[in-house]
Design an enzyme around this catalytic site. Structure first.
Site, short mmCIF file in Angstrom:
data_model
loop_
_atom_site.label_atom_id
_atom_site.label_comp_id
_atom_site.label_asym_id
_atom_site.label_seq_id
_atom_site.Cartn_x
_atom_site.Cartn_y
_atom_site.Cartn_z
N ASP A 92 -4.22 -5.38 18.49
CA ASP A 92 -5.47 -5.47 17.73
C ASP A 92 -6.57 -6.20 18.51
O ASP A 92 -7.75 -6.02 18.21
CB ASP A 92 -5.25 -6.15 16.38
CG ASP A 92 -4.59 -5.23 15.36
OD1 ASP A 92 -4.49 -4.01 15.62
OD2 ASP A 92 -4.17 -5.72 14.30
N TYR A 119 0.81 -1.20 0.00
CA TYR A 119 0.00 0.00 0.00
C TYR A 119 0.84 1.26 0.00
O TYR A 119 1.93 1.30 0.53
CB TYR A 119 -1.01 0.02 1.15
CG TYR A 119 -0.48 -0.20 2.54
CD1 TYR A 119 -0.43 0.84 3.45
CD2 TYR A 119 -0.08 -1.46 2.96
CE1 TYR A 119 0.01 0.64 4.75
CE2 TYR A 119 0.36 -1.67 4.26
CZ TYR A 119 0.41 -0.61 5.15
OH TYR A 119 0.85 -0.82 6.42
#
Length: 183
Positions: free
Chosen positions: A171, A133
């Site tokens: 997370d 990305y």
């Protein structure tokens, strides 16, 4: 100049981009980013950082965002397959708290543009995946925020049945949308 097909999503600002793939007996060639093509398609952004990760099946990364230095991202999969998700965090947006998900793979060559103001995450569906990305701002580790991947207020329909999820410790500790943002 290569051409791209841009599909606008139901959430304003999100786009699924399919580049032209040139195939022959040697393999294929694809132009994954051309500033002129993106600008012509109404996607005028400047990228300052490229990132790449490799993950195994069941790895779920996200949902991440930066608070003071939000990043726009152009994401794609170099090998394998992921389910990629963006959640609208723009407090004045009519789609605040809504998500959009798309399958990205080395086979479909699709890319997903996620502008500033979104949380982002993905889960790996293939044995492994290499994910790349481009970002419109630099990574600032002290500015990072996140959302619980399975927050019922967002209701992401992750295709994770039968997967053994693998997540980072941070997370697993994110809170839900309502707990994270109190306007």
């Amino acid at each position: 100049m290569g051409k791209i097909k841009v599909e606008r999503c139901d959430i304003e600002g999100l786009c699924v981009i399919t580049p032209t793939v040139f195939k022959d007996d040697r393999g294929y060639f694809v132009e994954t980013y051309n500033k002129n093509d993106f600008t012509e398609a109404g996607l005028d952004m400047e990228f300052v950082q490229d990132n790449q990760s490799k993950s195994s099946k069941g790895v779920l990364r996200g949902l991440h965002f930066q608070k003071e230095h939000p990043q726009g991202k152009l994401v794609r999969v170099l090998s394998g397959e992921v389910y990629d998700v963006a959640v609208d965090l723009r407090k004045d947006s009519k789609t605040y708290g809504k998500y959009f998900g798309v399958i990205l793979s080395d086979e479909n060559k699709k890319q997903f543009y996620i502008p500033k103001g979104f949380a982002h995450g993905f889960v790996v569906l293939s044995d492994e995946a290499v994910f790349a990305y481009k970002c419109t701002d630099f990574y600032h580790p002290n500015d990072e925020g996140g959302l619980k991947y399975d927050d019922p207020d967002i209701g992401i329909d992750w295709p994770i049945e039968g997967l053994n999820l693998i997540m980072s410790e941070k997370d697993t500790k994110w809170k839900g949308l309502k707990e994270t943002f109190k306007f």
